[in-house]
Scaffold this active site. Structure first.
Site, short mmCIF file in Angstrom:
data_model
loop_
_atom_site.label_atom_id
_atom_site.label_comp_id
_atom_site.label_asym_id
_atom_site.label_seq_id
_atom_site.Cartn_x
_atom_site.Cartn_y
_atom_site.Cartn_z
CG HIS A 1 7.07 8.01 5.80
ND1 HIS A 1 7.00 7.84 4.52
CD2 HIS A 1 6.25 7.58 6.39
CE1 HIS A 1 5.96 7.48 4.28
NE2 HIS A 1 5.24 7.15 5.56
CB CYS B 1 2.33 11.19 1.77
SG CYS B 1 0.85 11.82 1.71
CG ASN C 1 6.59 3.72 4.73
OD1 ASN C 1 6.53 4.00 3.69
ND2 ASN C 1 5.61 3.68 5.65
CG HIS D 1 2.84 4.63 9.26
ND1 HIS D 1 2.45 3.84 8.32
CD2 HIS D 1 3.06 5.59 8.28
CE1 HIS D 1 2.82 3.99 7.05
NE2 HIS D 1 3.16 5.19 7.03
NE ARG E 1 -1.22 2.57 2.73
CZ ARG E 1 -0.83 3.63 3.20
NH1 ARG E 1 -0.77 4.77 2.43
NH2 ARG E 1 -0.46 3.89 4.49
CG ASP E 2 3.19 4.37 3.04
OD1 ASP E 2 3.22 5.04 1.98
OD2 ASP E 2 3.44 4.85 4.30
#
Length: 307
Positions: A209, A240, A249, A207, A16-17
């Site tokens: 980065h 993002c 990440n 979460h 996903r990310d």
């Protein structure tokens, strides 16, 4: 009796990310990556986003990916949503473990989902109702928990207040997100301490980065506070599309390497994780930023000759 070693729960967010800012790749390629990640022993994978295909074309095949998740019954899959439409799509596709993102700043919230931070908070109760009616689980992710590329520093008390209101509105779990990777161990400790005080009885994750190279240090600081749930992305993929300057990440294999070396169990086979990272490089036709991956894997055995 031997003491049970401490354990952390790492959620793999690469599909996903990691992929959301990349050039779209075929659904079959995504399934190949998911298969490699599922083979690492990871227990949870955030697999896609049910958001506007126009806004995030790389994840336009969310339903197509979701249709194949029964291949891996030993993995708990989840997906990101940004509004009620996404919730309905996800539930219709059979994904009932959802993450709803709320930005702590108006600037990012408007860029990300087209509404104010307060408007996103006000939707939590409706999102939770839909998810719970389907027997699902709702995690609220508080994005831009440290700094916003549009509005500047995020007040830590703002993050804590969103956490408190999310729990009152029906969230089953919370996650604090350093969306643009500006956090430090000191700031991470401050924000998480305030969030825990505001929401003491709920699962809390982090979460991170790695934009400024502080991701692993922040993870360790969080672990010392009692945080046991962490997001990470294969090879350090991620970013993002609506937050200028956000990079990948923290790399899953680097997080595993750090924790396992400290005697903290992750359940993830690091060699298989590295193999998945190399596969991601081939599928995306690019090198990934993970230092461990670029170093060629684990350190050389003791006694190996070098100078």
């Amino acid at each position: 009796m031997t003491e049970t070693p401490p354990r952390v729960d790492i959620r793999e967010v690469g599909p996903r990310d990691g992929l959301q800012i990349e050039r779209p790749i075929p659904t079959e390629a995504k399934l190949e990556l998911i298969d490699a990640l599922a083979a690492t022993g990871v227990g949870r994978i955030e697999v896609t986003s049910f958001v506007s295909p126009r806004a995030v074309p790389a994840l336009a095949d969310a339903e197509g990916v979701a249709a194949h998740l029964s291949r891996w019954p030993h993995v708990t899959f989840s997906a990101l949503v940004a509004g009620l439409g996404g919730v309905k799509r996800a539930l219709s596709a059979g994904v009932s473990r959802l993450e709803y993102v709320v930005s702590a700043s108006d600037g990012h919230s408007r860029a990300n989902v087209g509404r104010s931070s307060e408007e996103s908070i006000a939707l939590i109760a409706s999102v939770a109702e839909l998810v719970h009616q389907a027997g699902g689980h709702l995690e609220v992710i508080i994005a831009i928990a440290f700094d916003c590329p549009f509005d500047g520093p995020t007040p830590p008390d703002r993050v804590a207040e969103i956490a408190r209101r999310a729990v009152l509105s029906g969230a089953d779990a919370l996650s604090v997100a350093d969306t643009i990777g500006t956090g430090t161990p000191v700031r991470t400790t401050d924000v998480l301490t305030r969030v825990r005080a505001a929401a003491p009885d709920i699962d809390l994750g982090l979460h991170l980065h790695n934009t400024r190279g502080q991701g692993l240090a922040n993870a360790w600081a969080a672990y010392t506070l009692g945080i046991r749930q962490f997001d990470a992305s294969v090879g350090g993929l991620g970013g993002c599309p609506f937050a200028p300057g956000a990079s990948g990440n923290i790399a899953t294999e680097e997080l595993v390497y750090m924790f396992e070396d400290g005697g903290i169990t992750t359940g993830i086979d690091i060699d298989r994780e590295l193999a998945a990272a190399r596969l991601a490089e081939r599928l995306l036709h690019k090198s990934l930023p993970s230092g461990l991956l670029q170093a060629g894997g684990l350190p050389v055995p003791a006694g190996a000759a070098c100078n």
